[in-house]
Design a protein around this motif. Sequence first.
Motif, PDB file in Angstrom:
ATOM      1  N   GLY A  17       0.808  -1.211   0.000  1.00  0.00           N
ATOM      2  CA  GLY A  17       0.000   0.000   0.000  1.00  0.00           C
ATOM      3  C   GLY A  17       0.837   1.254   0.000  1.00  0.00           C
ATOM      4  N   PRO A  18       0.170   2.439   0.065  1.00  0.00           N
ATOM      5  CA  PRO A  18       0.926   3.693   0.152  1.00  0.00           C
ATOM      6  C   PRO A  18       1.697   3.723   1.467  1.00  0.00           C
ATOM      7  N   HIS A  19       2.860   4.301   1.441  1.00  0.00           N
ATOM      8  CA  HIS A  19       3.667   4.308   2.645  1.00  0.00           C
ATOM      9  C   HIS A  19       4.689   5.445   2.580  1.00  0.00           C
ATOM     10  N   PHE A  20       5.278   5.672   3.717  1.00  0.00           N
ATOM     11  CA  PHE A  20       6.314   6.704   3.820  1.00  0.00           C
ATOM     12  C   PHE A  20       7.666   6.073   3.453  1.00  0.00           C
ATOM     13  N   SER A  21       8.242   6.554   2.358  1.00  0.00           N
ATOM     14  CA  SER A  21       9.601   6.101   2.020  1.00  0.00           C
ATOM     15  C   SER A  21      10.639   6.839   2.851  1.00  0.00           C
ATOM     16  N   GLU A  22      10.287   8.056   3.289  1.00  0.00           N
ATOM     17  CA  GLU A  22      11.119   8.799   4.231  1.00  0.00           C
ATOM     18  C   GLU A  22      10.193   9.391   5.272  1.00  0.00           C
ATOM     19  N   VAL A  69      11.511  26.939   9.550  1.00  0.00           N
ATOM     20  CA  VAL A  69      11.437  25.594  10.104  1.00  0.00           C
ATOM     21  C   VAL A  69      10.351  24.838   9.346  1.00  0.00           C
ATOM     22  N   THR A  70      10.725  23.656   8.822  1.00  0.00           N
ATOM     23  CA  THR A  70       9.808  22.925   7.960  1.00  0.00           C
ATOM     24  C   THR A  70       9.814  21.450   8.333  1.00  0.00           C
ATOM     25  N   LEU A  71       8.637  20.855   8.356  1.00  0.00           N
ATOM     26  CA  LEU A  71       8.495  19.411   8.472  1.00  0.00           C
ATOM     27  C   LEU A  71       8.495  18.830   7.067  1.00  0.00           C
ATOM     28  N   VAL A  72       9.327  17.758   6.843  1.00  0.00           N
ATOM     29  CA  VAL A  72       9.472  17.184   5.518  1.00  0.00           C
ATOM     30  C   VAL A  72       9.319  15.672   5.633  1.00  0.00           C
ATOM     31  N   CYS A  73       8.638  15.074   4.662  1.00  0.00           N
ATOM     32  CA  CYS A  73       8.560  13.622   4.552  1.00  0.00           C
ATOM     33  C   CYS A  73       8.400  13.265   3.090  1.00  0.00           C
ATOM     34  N   LYS A  74       8.515  11.967   2.797  1.00  0.00           N
ATOM     35  CA  LYS A  74       8.388  11.515   1.424  1.00  0.00           C
ATOM     36  C   LYS A  74       7.534  10.266   1.404  1.00  0.00           C
ATOM     37  N   VAL A  75       6.585  10.229   0.452  1.00  0.00           N
ATOM     38  CA  VAL A  75       5.666   9.106   0.347  1.00  0.00           C
ATOM     39  C   VAL A  75       5.853   8.430  -1.001  1.00  0.00           C
ATOM     40  N   ALA A  76       5.414   7.166  -1.072  1.00  0.00           N
ATOM     41  CA  ALA A  76       5.594   6.383  -2.297  1.00  0.00           C
ATOM     42  C   ALA A  76       4.433   5.431  -2.470  1.00  0.00           C
ATOM     43  N   ASN A  77       4.426   4.787  -3.645  1.00  0.00           N
ATOM     44  CA  ASN A  77       3.396   3.800  -3.999  1.00  0.00           C
ATOM     45  C   ASN A  77       1.996   4.421  -3.899  1.00  0.00           C
ATOM     46  N   LEU A  78       1.803   5.566  -4.563  1.00  0.00           N
ATOM     47  CA  LEU A  78       0.554   6.322  -4.468  1.00  0.00           C
ATOM     48  C   LEU A  78      -0.350   6.051  -5.665  1.00  0.00           C
TER      49      LEU A  78
END
Length: 1409
Positions: A1042-1047, A1059-1068
């Motif tokens: 399923g969709p998930h956080f790659s980072e 100041v920034t919150l950052v993440c990366k998602v995959a399999n969308l």
Amino acid sequence: MSVWIRRGNYNQEYHHKQSRYVVKEYSSSEAMEERYEHKTKMHIQEVVKRKAVDKYVHEEPMIRGPHFLFRLRSHTVFENTLIKIFCTVDGFPMPTVKWYKDDMLLDMSSGRYLVGSKGGAHSLEIPRCSTDDTALYTAVAANLHGQASSQAAIIVKRFREEDKFCPYAWYPLTDVMLPQIHYTKINIAFVERFGPVFATEGESATLSATMTVHPNLIHLQPEAQWYRDDTRLFDSKWVKIETGRGFSTLTLPNLYKEDEGLYTLRMVTKGGIAQHSAFVSVTDGPPPVPRAPGAPMDIKIHDANRDYAIVSWKPPNTTTEGPILGYFVDKCEYGTENWIQCNDHPIKICKYPVSGLFEGHSYYFRVRAVNSQGISKPSRMSDPIAAVDPTEFERLHAKKLGGLLDVVSYHYEEEAEGKPPGAPSGIHATEIDRTYVVLSWKAPAYSSKAPMWYYIEKCLAGSDAWQRVTTQIPIRSPRYAVFDLAEGKQYEFRVLSANIHGMSEPSEPSRPIETLQLKGVPSAPGQVIATRETDTSVLIQWAPPKEPNNLIGYYIDQCVKGSKDWTSANHKPHKSTRFVVSGLTKGETYVFRVQAINELGLSEESQESAPLTVKAALTNPSAPYDIALLNCDGHSMVLNWKKPLHNGGTAIKGYYMDKRRSGTIMWREIHIPPLKERLYKVEGLTEGAAYQFQVYAANVVGLGPASDHSANFTCEAWTMPEPGPAYDLTLCELRDHSVVVEWKKPVYTGSGPITGYHVEYAKKGTSRWTMANETAVNQLFLKATSLEEGETYVFRVRAVNEAGVGMASMVSDPITAKAVEGCQEVSCTVDKKSGDIVLSFESCQMNEGSQFIWKKDYVEITDFSKGSEIKTEGNHSKLIFKNPDKEDFGTFSVSVTNTDGVSSSYTISSEELAKMLALSYDIRHPIIPLKSELDYKILERGRMRFWLQAEEISPKVTYKFYANNKELSGAAPNKMGHDVSTGIIEFIMDHFTGENEGTYTCQITDGGGKAQSSLVLIGNVFKVALAEAEYQRREYIRVKEGPHFSEFLSLQVGDDCSVTLVCKVANLKKDSQFHWYREETEIIPDVKPDLGSGVCKLPIKQFSQKTIYRATISDARGKDMSQIDISGKIFDDAINKLSKLAGASASELVINGTATGIQLQCHMKYYTSEMNITWYHGDAKLLPSDKFVIGGTPAMATMEVIEPVEKDKGIYTIVITDPENEHKRSVTLTGDVYEKAYAEFQKLKAEDYAEKHRGKVVGGLPDVVTIMEKKTLSLTCTVCGDPKPQVSWLRGGAEVDPDEKYVISMDQGKFASLTIKGVSMEDSGRYSMIIQNKYGGESVDVVVSVYRHGEKMPDVKPTVIPKTIIPPKLPIEIPQPITQPSPSPAPSPATPKAAPGRGVKSPTARRRF
């Protein structure tokens, strides 16, 4: 002996002629010498005078090289007499003359020689000659256009000592005969020899040899002769030779490829020749451009004539370059450096006729090769060649004038005039090439004084179509080259002679002459055979090509087997079909190939030779020696001998023995089959007779020379009670002060058994024997000690029995007490892996055929039944005891054959053996040490890995895993394995569940070693492991399905303090949704997440509070979440970075007055109270208090001094600290700065007081009031102010006067009202209420709308009208606080508080990852 005077010249119209005379004379009389000198001088003056008249119209003939009008003559005189030699030289410019004695320039500074020069006449005088002046003298004349030389021998004889040897007796002098000389035999032995030389063009090389000469007589020194490929070398520009007593040196100062070859030094005496040879290799120098060819070589000049010369050369080797496309020929006139290219286009053959030369001029020539990459360096220039008629001398003849004076003239000077010449005869070709023919003919008998010349005509054979050959100058020589002929055609030639009176008839035509036809390069050479020569050279032989096509020579290439990197073995064509390739690497394997060369280039390569490893060639063995008699019984003898010192490179196959009776010369072979051992019993001897013996050794090559015959052995039976001699003495383990002696027991033991042996030694050359052992030893070896380092010794052995000491053995070979350099000792260890006992030895020398020989108690080990073995790799050998026992003690020695006696030994005592056996047992039955005990690790998909690590395991290791005493299976889906290199053993359980709780064990067996380790997974430990396994299993499903956080979420601080919150998602997918949360509250960002790139960002505008952020991604397949707790290290790291950026951007402090005090401000990129910021007053740190208020805004940090007084003056500092630096900003609050700020503070304080105490409407009044007609309207509001304010009302800008309809009231001082009774339509409008006191007030508006009864209530929208502020009366008076208590204290304002925003935290919480 006749020489020729320079011939006259004539112009093209032949208007002038000139006679030449050459005078020669042989005489040893001084009177005749003077008369001759006078005549010579007169003749020279006459010639010079005539030359001034008979001068050419053109200048060219005046430029000429030197030549001798009168040459030196030889003389034989007695010592202590005067001798003077003369010569006359002509040339333009006038040549200079140098004198040489035996090719060495004369030293005129000694005063022993007197040189005279006047015009062209030169003389050398020796006032008082001696026998040392016997030599060959040379006068060398030179100018810009060339050089010439003349030689004469001067022989000085001793009076009445005719037996003295004269090295110049071979000169053709008939008036003096030297006496017969009796020669002494001279022996020459080379001491130092020159070896092969490998050099590059342009370098220098020196070959030097020293030798001993016996007897060394000063007047009978051998002659040193140097040769290159059998060509004698002499001192020249290219070769320098120096020879003295006992040495000879040849120097090549500037190497060219012409210098390559086999150089031989021959020391020649009347008794024979001693010689030594070595090869000199000269490789191509660096080319002008990469991969350009090497330079051509061996430039030769053929058939030079008045206006042309034929140049030939040899092509370079092109093993590593491209093929040769052609050549350029250059010429340079002697005395200049102006090289001129002769051909416009490259020529492909290695021969070229150069025309256009000037008669009488000398030239050099050189050649350059061309390929596709460029042009080579030029070759070595040729020797100078003069463009002259080569048959000039043939037309000279002598006429006797009387006495010893001859006049030499041209033949036509004696003939009558007025007739044309006769026809030439005998025309033939002396040289034939592809495009030219050199013709020669016999001149006719000439009968005129006029100059004669020739015409040449040619025609194709059989055509009779004669054509005259065009020449640039008249042909006056009966030899000429005809150019521009066609290849492979047959021509006929004829010659006509002519003078100014006419032309002769044509000569008889020559026979048909066919020009050569281009046949191409040679075919490839035949089979190439390589054979062993030395350990650095190989002999190459090959079959010549079937089609040689004017073969010039061969090039040989070499290549290491398998490399394909071919290099040239020779760089100058080699003529024969055998060549020794030098400079090879010993032990390396090579292949060879050959190419043939002619003037057109190189042939195809031959087939490669069979691979050959470089090693010395096998030879016959040397002779055995030291034949000894070991026993005799009256009819037979037992003999022994020593093996040859050199086996010829291979093993000795056998020995042959001959015998003879003493006093006879005939040897008889004793046996036919060869002997394998060096011990032989000769049968069938005659008792009492004396015999001599000799022995031959044989190997695979053949039979070696015979040994020296033995001493006379008498065949008489031995009956003495003492033992006979020991034999086969060998010496080993040579050290500076000791050596080990080995021998074999005697064949004859005497009257009883042998009880021991004595070893004796003596210094070489003495007969003083010393006993090495006082007590006889039983073994057949002994270590002799107490030797003197550097001394040479010999040894012998005597056997002992009860009867006494027996015969001495044959003396050993001499040996010098000096350890072999680099020799090591035998080491003994127990192998840590196998437990084997190992004796190890590393040899410092290894040669071809070297072998390690191991012995126990100096008896070679041949029995390996107990499991011992010998392993040898390179120069390292080991004796290994696989099954050692208590009997394996003793002296173990090793020796290396074919070396300079490399050997060593080690003695194992019984005590040391016992210790090593115990250690071996421990090694073979070990407990396997573990680096880490059994442990677990949760892998992907929730699999459980059980593992441990041993210190070391072998490939034969076995192991088992157990769970609760039940063996686990390594079959799929489980997995079990090990890694020998790391010692890790593992078991992977595919599915770890709640049923797997318990104790796990691993048992290991490796050889004789064992180990076991256990792991307990029970209770909480098991629950933690199971939870982690289940999590990993879910995580695997999440990521894969399923969709998930790659980072996952991370916190980033930008350079601008963002100041920034950052993440990366995959399999969308398109329907995937992303959400932000703070704590449990969803955040709607200003910018939607970028799901296209997968990178999602959430800016945090004010970062100061610790909190938890969460992000989710979901669709129909599932949901994933990432959470970050902004606290702890995450928060501290962010604050530290913000502090660093803020500190770097901090401005200087700014001073401002406020309503409560004086405020210091420091502007920066970002501020929050969590940053490490400290304020100082002087050196005192300030803390937040009622006096000092510390805080700030997101853009600056502030510190306010409340109610400043005099002591608050001073220096204030702010310090911003980050983990790396401190950022300081300071300001001085004194003087005018303080006064100005304090005045502003007082002003703002008063304004603030007035603002707080002025009249104000607190609330109650609406903006719009709608009311029905005739109703009562009450407008009421709450007011405040201190002192009590006054209230007034206005309508339409006019004050409302109170009456019955309008009632104005003020209740309790804070409720003000306006009541309108019975409102009418006229009461509609804007009403204003004004409230004020001495500190000011304000005005508030209300809109009243009245409508009639029955009408719809109007919808009146309020118009926002701001309040009107009424300023205070100036100056503003602030009441002073009451110092004494009173019953009715006046109300006082509350303690001032910090202004809004001062000292408060940002509402944004801090974040933690």
